[in-house]
Enzyme design. Structure first.
Site, mmCIF file in Angstrom:
data_model
loop_
_atom_site.group_PDB
_atom_site.id
_atom_site.type_symbol
_atom_site.label_atom_id
_atom_site.label_comp_id
_atom_site.label_asym_id
_atom_site.label_seq_id
_atom_site.Cartn_x
_atom_site.Cartn_y
_atom_site.Cartn_z
ATOM 1 N N ASP A 215 0.833 -1.213 0.000
ATOM 2 C CA ASP A 215 0.000 0.000 0.000
ATOM 3 C C ASP A 215 0.866 1.260 0.000
ATOM 4 O OD1 ASP A 215 0.329 -1.412 2.613
ATOM 5 O OD2 ASP A 215 -0.232 0.539 3.425
ATOM 6 N N ASN A 216 2.141 1.105 0.270
ATOM 7 C CA ASN A 216 3.037 2.258 0.247
ATOM 8 C C ASN A 216 3.953 2.238 -0.966
ATOM 9 O OD1 ASN A 216 1.919 3.152 2.652
ATOM 10 N ND2 ASN A 216 3.436 2.093 3.907
HETATM 11 P P1 AMP Z 1 0.612 4.035 6.976
HETATM 12 O O1 AMP Z 1 1.348 3.334 8.069
HETATM 13 O O2 AMP Z 1 0.627 5.529 7.113
HETATM 14 O O3 AMP Z 1 0.971 3.561 5.625
HETATM 15 O O4 AMP Z 1 -0.936 3.656 7.188
HETATM 16 C C1 AMP Z 1 -1.449 2.356 7.112
HETATM 17 C C2 AMP Z 1 -2.955 2.407 7.191
HETATM 18 O O5 AMP Z 1 -3.374 2.930 8.444
HETATM 19 C C3 AMP Z 1 -3.624 3.269 6.129
HETATM 20 O O6 AMP Z 1 -4.820 2.655 5.750
HETATM 21 C C4 AMP Z 1 -3.874 4.556 6.868
HETATM 22 O O7 AMP Z 1 -4.927 5.295 6.306
HETATM 23 C C5 AMP Z 1 -4.231 4.050 8.250
HETATM 24 N N1 AMP Z 1 -3.972 5.050 9.306
HETATM 25 C C6 AMP Z 1 -2.768 5.506 9.746
HETATM 26 N N2 AMP Z 1 -2.949 6.416 10.733
HETATM 27 C C7 AMP Z 1 -4.272 6.549 10.917
HETATM 28 C C8 AMP Z 1 -5.104 7.340 11.786
HETATM 29 N N3 AMP Z 1 -4.581 8.186 12.683
HETATM 30 N N4 AMP Z 1 -6.431 7.198 11.671
HETATM 31 C C9 AMP Z 1 -6.976 6.353 10.791
HETATM 32 N N5 AMP Z 1 -6.275 5.580 9.953
HETATM 33 C C10 AMP Z 1 -4.938 5.680 10.010
HETATM 34 MG MG MG Z 2 0.463 4.224 3.837
#
Ligand code: AMP
Ligand code: MG
Length: 446
Positions: free
Chosen positions: A235-236
């Site tokens: 997803d990243n």
């Molecule tokens: P990331 O680690 O930023 O790639 O995020 C992984 C997943 O977690 C993605 O679906 C983000 O949208 C979700 N996510 C990260 N932080 C939050 C938050 N504070 N509230 C809701 N979803 C989050």
């Molecule tokens: Mg992400």
């Protein structure tokens, strides 16, 4: 010129997104605005209300995007849990860029999250993505950081903020993982992505090849500046080939192939030396998701996918070696080059030499490289290129963030100014970290 938004993603079938207004922030305050990027986008706007999500820009049809992802190897349904895509800005030059708010409140995909972002991680993304851009590495960019006036509850109470992220799109490998198995929708997404990023391609195999090639190029560039993404979940990984999601990333100081900074990456899955392999692993997950598009016969499709991953490796090797030749100022002499690189890197690792400064100092070398230098000098034909003097060193980034935390943005502005000219010498910003700066850790989803 100002806003010139289109919303082509919102014209896809509804399974790909949910309509979503950003939350209204109680007291928006613009902290940092990227004037240069705004000019490229043709935007004169710098309204705190808009970049906090409190007011929609004209033409916006805001959505949160659906996606899935293999996180540390395991499939999960995700989606924009704290992001809203305002639309696609068409620049004066006719280019299309997603304008996305990150940290603007809960969405249909928030699960247990609060949808918010804390200020310092958003400033960190701003700094590192700008540094990447000026190092010539494909990346999403940061247009603005706005304080919302809302507190965010983490381990402590922190000021909430919204980062405006600009990307050539937010289509991820994970977007294809999300729709895998739905033949019609997969084709729709592939066609959309091809129109947007690979208009010269009309075949799905070439689409896979191009996506893989851009990843090979991107990861080769990461390796050559010592950048560790930290959370290379599918997803990243952006289909466009841009670096996306600046969470637990960091640049290494002394050269260590096993370097990991992320607090949750216990097994080092996303360690520096693993990045090219993870790129291939993620591309396999991508190929699997579009398998029916590659060939109507599944076995044939699998063979095609394997061949394209082979292609990825070949491209990766070529790109990485070319970057290294530039860094060393040598001409291509085939197999001998790989040996020269390996020998140098082994010595650098054994003696914990500073990655950036060792290359930058060429043709002078530190003592452990003295013997190696003789071999290199026999090959040395042109001035080494693409060895930055300045990278966003962790201790400098932390220093800027901690000053910002106390309301002083001057340290960050000074750092940003230096990072915009990474090939200019700077005694102050090229110093390795002080001895007491060690065991640096980074965090996800903060
Ligand atoms: P990331 O680690 O930023 O790639 O995020 C992984 C997943 O977690 C993605 O679906 C983000 O949208 C979700 N996510 C990260 N932080 C939050 C938050 N504070 N509230 C809701 N979803 C989050
Ligand atoms: Mg992400």
């Amino acid at each position: 010129m100002s806003w010139n938004l289109e919303n082509t993603y919102a014209e896809l079938p509804e399974i790909f997104y949910r309509k979503q207004n950003p939350e209204i922030a109680p007291a928006p305050k613009l902290l940092i605005f990227n004037e240069e990027l705004a000019a490229e986008l043709g935007l004169e706007e710098n309204s705190a209300e808009i970049f906090a999500g409190s007011k929609l820009p004209p033409g916006s049809k805001p959505i949160s995007q659906a996606y899935a992802g293999y996180q540390f190897g395991h499939f999960a349904m995700l989606g924009d849990g704290r992001a809203v895509l305002l639309g696609e800005q068409i620049t004066p030059g006719g280019e299309r860029f997603d304008i996305q708010l990150k940290g603007s409140g809960r969405t249909a995909f928030s699960r247990n999250g609060d949808g918010y972002a804390a200020l310092l991680p958003m400033l960190r993304e701003y700094i590192i993505s700008e540094a990447m851009f000026y190092l010539g590495i494909p990346t999403t960019r940061s247009l603005a950081v706005v304080l919302t006036g809302e507190d965010v509850v983490r381990e402590k109470i922190l000021p909430g903020a919204v980062l405006t992220r600009v990307a050539s799109s937010h289509i991820r490998v994970g977007t294809f993982n999300y729709i895998a198995g739905a033949a019609e929708e997969t084709r729709i997404l592939a066609d959309y992505t091809i129109r947007r990023h690979f208009p010269e391609t009309d075949k799905y195999v070439l689409f896979l090849r191009e996506v893989a090639k851009r990843q090979a190029d991107l990861i080769a560039k990461w390796q050559c500046v010592g950048f560790i993404h930290g959370v290379m979940n599918t997803d990243n990984m952006a289909i466009s080939g841009e670096t996306i999601d600046y969470g637990p990333c960091a640049f290494m100081d002394s050269y260590d192939p096993s370097a990991v900074f992320s607090s949750i990456d216990i097994e080092g899955r996303y360690a520096y030396e693993n990045q090219p392999k993870i790129g291939a692993w993620n591309l396999l997950r991508f190929a699997e998701s579009i398998l029916p598009l590659l060939h109507e016969n599944e076995n044939e499709a699998v063979e095609i996918a394997k061949a394209e991953i082979e292609n990825y490796w070949q491209n990766y090797k070529i790109f990485w070696q070319n970057e290294m030749r530039n860094k060393l100022g040598i001409e291509d002499e085939g197999a001998a080059d790989a040996e020269l690189f390996a020998e140098m890197l082994d010595l650098m690792a054994a003696h914990k030499l500073d990655y950036t400064n060792t290359f930058r100092a060429f043709p002078a070398v530190p003592e452990p490289l003295a013997e190696w230098q003789k071999k290199w000098q026999a090959r040395f034909t042109c001035q080494p290129k693409k060895n930055p003097a300045v990278i966003p060193r962790n201790y400098r980034v932390e220093e800027a963030l901690s000053a910002a935390d106390n309301g002083d943005f001057s340290v960050m502005h000074k750092l940003l100014a230096v990072l915009r000219k990474p090939y200019e010498n700077s005694d102050e910003y090229s110093k390795p970290p002080p001895e007491n700066f060690c065991n640096y850790k980074t965090f996800c989803g903060t």
